[in-house]
Design a protein around this motif. Structure first.
Motif, PDB file in Angstrom:
ATOM      1  N   LYS A 397      -0.381 -10.634  37.658  1.00  0.00           N
ATOM      2  CA  LYS A 397      -0.020 -12.041  37.489  1.00  0.00           C
ATOM      3  C   LYS A 397      -0.233 -12.456  36.033  1.00  0.00           C
ATOM      4  N   GLN A 398       0.542 -13.425  35.605  1.00  0.00           N
ATOM      5  CA  GLN A 398       0.324 -13.963  34.261  1.00  0.00           C
ATOM      6  C   GLN A 398      -0.872 -14.901  34.326  1.00  0.00           C
ATOM      7  N   VAL A 399      -1.879 -14.645  33.529  1.00  0.00           N
ATOM      8  CA  VAL A 399      -3.090 -15.462  33.519  1.00  0.00           C
ATOM      9  C   VAL A 399      -3.316 -15.986  32.115  1.00  0.00           C
ATOM     10  N   VAL A 400      -3.375 -17.297  32.004  1.00  0.00           N
ATOM     11  CA  VAL A 400      -3.628 -17.955  30.723  1.00  0.00           C
ATOM     12  C   VAL A 400      -4.936 -18.733  30.862  1.00  0.00           C
ATOM     13  N   HIS A 427      -4.235 -13.833  28.850  1.00  0.00           N
ATOM     14  CA  HIS A 427      -3.899 -14.492  27.593  1.00  0.00           C
ATOM     15  C   HIS A 427      -4.985 -15.531  27.330  1.00  0.00           C
ATOM     16  N   VAL A 428      -5.772 -15.339  26.307  1.00  0.00           N
ATOM     17  CA  VAL A 428      -6.888 -16.233  26.006  1.00  0.00           C
ATOM     18  C   VAL A 428      -6.539 -17.078  24.792  1.00  0.00           C
ATOM     19  N   VAL A 429      -6.704 -18.371  24.945  1.00  0.00           N
ATOM     20  CA  VAL A 429      -6.413 -19.327  23.878  1.00  0.00           C
ATOM     21  C   VAL A 429      -7.690 -20.100  23.610  1.00  0.00           C
ATOM     22  N   TYR A 430      -7.936 -20.426  22.346  1.00  0.00           N
ATOM     23  CA  TYR A 430      -9.177 -21.105  21.974  1.00  0.00           C
ATOM     24  C   TYR A 430      -8.970 -22.584  21.655  1.00  0.00           C
ATOM     25  N   GLY A 431      -7.875 -23.171  22.101  1.00  0.00           N
ATOM     26  CA  GLY A 431      -7.680 -24.598  21.924  1.00  0.00           C
ATOM     27  C   GLY A 431      -7.200 -24.962  20.543  1.00  0.00           C
ATOM     28  N   PHE A 432      -7.493 -26.213  20.150  1.00  0.00           N
ATOM     29  CA  PHE A 432      -6.968 -26.778  18.915  1.00  0.00           C
ATOM     30  C   PHE A 432      -7.974 -26.719  17.780  1.00  0.00           C
ATOM     31  N   VAL A 433      -7.456 -26.663  16.557  1.00  0.00           N
ATOM     32  CA  VAL A 433      -8.298 -26.829  15.378  1.00  0.00           C
ATOM     33  C   VAL A 433      -8.796 -28.274  15.350  1.00  0.00           C
ATOM     34  N   THR A 496      -1.510 -24.626  24.660  1.00  0.00           N
ATOM     35  CA  THR A 496      -1.260 -23.233  24.283  1.00  0.00           C
ATOM     36  C   THR A 496      -0.158 -23.071  23.243  1.00  0.00           C
ATOM     37  N   GLY A 497       0.665 -24.099  23.078  1.00  0.00           N
ATOM     38  CA  GLY A 497       1.795 -23.968  22.161  1.00  0.00           C
ATOM     39  C   GLY A 497       1.816 -25.055  21.128  1.00  0.00           C
ATOM     40  N   TYR A 498       3.024 -25.435  20.745  1.00  0.00           N
ATOM     41  CA  TYR A 498       3.190 -26.446  19.708  1.00  0.00           C
ATOM     42  C   TYR A 498       3.833 -27.717  20.257  1.00  0.00           C
ATOM     43  N   SER A 499       3.724 -27.917  21.558  1.00  0.00           N
ATOM     44  CA  SER A 499       4.241 -29.143  22.157  1.00  0.00           C
ATOM     45  C   SER A 499       3.504 -30.352  21.612  1.00  0.00           C
TER      46      SER A 499
END
Length: 692
Positions: A397-400, A427-433, A496-499
């Motif tokens: 499964k896709q896991v974010v 897929h690990v993301v560390y949030g925003f600056v 996770t993106g640039y939205s």
């Protein structure tokens, strides 16, 4: 609060001294924790636990709040507080109140809890109070387990004064060389790898530093021990990472964690028996300001009393409580249940394991689930949530996962989980600056039997932490609602993106729309009241500091709107001030469970609107974090939350009440009151699975 006769607030006039001091308000919160330790109506070991919590709370306050203010003053960036106090005034007042509370804390330990524990055959004794057989047992223990890890450090012309790490307990030792008559100072660090209180015999304990002190001649062989005193240092432990110039935030944080124990000193605790000579030496060598010195009766570091609270003495603790498992049907799929209706859970009264954790676990194993998206701010060391996410990734499964590795004091644990999740293929993301991701969101994307995709969401007020879910009071919404799912999808895309998504249908999201959305609803209540329609504001939060929201509440009160505020910790608002906040009541509830949910209810002319979510009413939450509130659309859920808020504010509910001068009071012991947490444990749930 005092107002001059010629300056009575009226209309939209808001006096300059309308805010209570934030730091003192936090200290008064910790005072309420201490009052639980002092309360003879509570089970004895629970009082011991509150005594420990007070100490660890105060440690964190100095490491973060006091250290931060001192750092800003040193760099010239500190400004007058909203309460009107200059930075130096804040520090001086903080020192006075903190010292008073620390002395009161020590008095509670010595005068109340030690005698009470002794009546139940649990004793904490100093070395000289131990029996000879106990001392002999500890002598053997010292040689086998303590002596090998000790490193005495002497101070002389060849050995500079050693660096004292933050929160370490130490012995300051003065010795004399019998040959030269020279007096020397030495420091012995009390090892952190051993228990704070050593068991000399069953249920008889002594502080670890006493065992070490009794054997100093073995550390300083041939020297005469003149005196020894325990001391403890608190340092700035807030992390500083420039995200704008840091390419790898993970590695930068790991490096910063190594430096955390060596930040500037903000508090020196010493036993009140310390000699002036030794105290002067410590203060001089570590450049300690007088206000940073706290002399208190020993032993120091009573946060270690948590081990005493953990003793297996059920008769001295709260009666065991088993959370309800009726929020969702035990049989069948959680997805089929959520297709039929939304489910609101109230932890710890509702089981976290059979609701929120079940959603992620079932999703990880369901072949029809295509993707899971999840935020993680704090979780447990053996987190079944993380294990389920790893299993899901291994099942294709896709896991974010958005992991907030800047979660204060959990940075190291979150770095560990982030690497483990990445290794499993998530897929690990560390949030925003510049922003912390604090919202509590899960989303499961599932292909249904007809081929359509449906999204199942959880929005909560608490962390995905199975252990604290048994101790923290929190709310969560499990839903397959299409509009909420669309909002959560867009918010995850934003994370996770640039939205650049800023507006949502069923969510209020910080830092873009949350403060303004709440202020708008407060202003609407003013309009409803002026038009003769039902108007009322109810807020439940951990802290209320934001001046914009406080001023909005003041304007509502000046217009005549009733405002009820249920706050656990800090409150900078002054309630009950004539002409300013006559209609505002502030209550605080502390008890067995840590009140943690955030709920915001507005009467809306007779058609109430209720929201809950992750955000407190503080600058950091509204400006420097990604937070989310969700609208509660189910009428029964909405009514349940309004009943909860009303119960928390009821005159017969046990609580502290805040006055306009910042003083918190409890009803007298002979005034009958009801504990709301006990009430909720008895009722288990407001409604059963079938809605009755």
């Amino acid at each position: 609060m005092s107002v001059n006769p010629g300056q009575i607030p009226h209309g939209d006039y808001l006096p300059d001294d309308r805010f209570l001091d934030r730091e003192e308000s936090w200290l008064r919160f910790n005072q309420r924790v201490l009052e639980l330790a002092e309360d003879p109506r509570l089970p004895l070991l629970e009082r011991v636990r509150f005594l420990s919590i007070f100490a660890t709370n105060l440690d964190e306050f100095f490491m973060v709040r006091v250290a931060g203010l001192a750092r800003r003053m040193a760099t010239g960036l500190a400004v007058r507080s909203a309460s009107g106090r200059q930075p130096r005034e804040v520090l001086e007042r903080t020192a006075v109140v903190a010292h008073e509370l620390m002395l009161r804390h020590a008095k509670c330990f010595h005068d109340d809890l030690l005698p009470a524990l002794g009546k139940h055959d649990i004793e904490i004794l100093r070395w000289d109070e131990l029996a000879e057989t106990e001392q002999e047992h500890l002598r053997r223990l010292f040689r086998e387990r303590i002596y090998p890890v000790l490193t005495p450090l002497v101070v002389d012309s060849a050995h500079p004064f050693p660096y004292i790490s933050g929160l370490s307990l130490n012995l300051a030792v003065v010795v004399r060389d019998p040959d030269t008559e020279a007096r020397l100072f030495a420091r012995v660090k009390v090892p952190e790898v051993l228990p704070r209180f050593i068991e000399a015999s069953p249920n008889r304990f002594t502080p670890l530093e006493d065992v070490i002190a009794a054997h100093l001649t073995q550390l300083f062989n041939g020297m005469e021990i003149l005196e020894h005193h325990a001391f403890r240092v608190t340092r700035n432990q807030d992390l500083e990472v420039d995200e704008d110039i840091t390419e790898d935030l993970l590695q930068a944080l790991e490096k910063e964690l190594l430096k955390r124990r060596f930040g500037p000193l903000v508090r020196l605790e010493v036993e009140d028996t310390i000699s002036d000579e030794v105290l002067e030496l410590l203060a001089s060598e570590m450049t300690v300001h007088e206000r940073e010195i706290y002399r208190v009766p020993g032993p120091l570091d009573l946060g270690g009393m948590s081990a005493i609270a953990d003793l297996d003495r059920s008769e001295l603790k709260y009666t065991p409580f088993v959370p309800s498992k009726t929020a969702l049907p035990a049989d069948g799929s959680i997805f089929s249940a959520l297709r039929e209706r939304d489910v609101m859970v109230h932890h710890p009264y509702d089981s976290f394991t059979t609701s929120v954790q079940r959603l992620i676990t079932e999703a990880s194993q369901d072949p029809k689930v295509l993707a899971i998206k999840q935020t993680l701010y704090r979780t447990s060391g053996d987190s079944p949530i993380v294990e389920a996410l790893i299993e899901a990734a291994e099942n294709g499964k896709q896991v974010v996962v958005i992991v907030e590795i800047k979660a204060r004091f959990d940075e190291s644990a979150n770095i560990k989980w982030a690497r483990k999740l990445e290794d499993a293929g998530c897929h690990v993301v560390y949030g925003f600056v510049g922003l912390k991701t604090h919202c509590k969101l899960s989303m499961v994307v599932r292909q249904e039997a007809d081929g359509t995709l449906r999204r199942y969401c959880h929005i909560g007020t608490g962390n995905y932490h199975p252990k604290t879910a048994r101790l923290y009071e929190d709310l969560g919404l499990l839903t397959a609602d299409t509009e909420i799912a669309e909002d959560v999808t867009e918010l995850f895309n934003h994370l996770t993106g640039y939205s650049r998504q800023v507006s949502y249908r069923q969510l209020l999201v910080a830092p873009n729309t949350l403060r303004s959305g709440l202020v708008l609803r407060i202003e609407r209540e003013i309009g409803h009241h002026r038009a003769g329609r039902p108007a009322r504001i109810r807020l439940k939060c951990n802290s209320l500091v934001d001046e914009v929201l406080i001023d909005a509440c003041y304007r509502a009160s000046q217009a005549g709107v009733p405002v009820d505020i249920w706050v656990r910790g800090i409150c900078a608002l002054r309630p009950g001030v004539p002409g300013l906040s006559d209609t505002i009541r502030v209550r605080s509830i502390l008890g067995r469970f840590l009140e943690h949910s955030r709920v915001f209810a507005f009467e809306c002319g007779g058609n109430p609107e209720v929201w809950f979510g992750s955000a407190d009413l503080m600058h950091r939450n509204l400006d420097r974090r990604v937070e989310a509130l969700v609208r509660v659309n189910d009428i029964a859920h909405r009514d349940d939350l309004i009943k909860l808020l009303d119960k928390g504010m009821a005159e017969d509910t046990a609580s502290w009440r805040l006055d306009g001068d910042g003083v918190w009071t409890r009803p007298a012991e002979d005034v009958p009151t009801q504990d709301i947490q006990t009430h909720l444990m008895r009722t288990r749930r407001w409604r059963t699975v079938d809605g009755s």
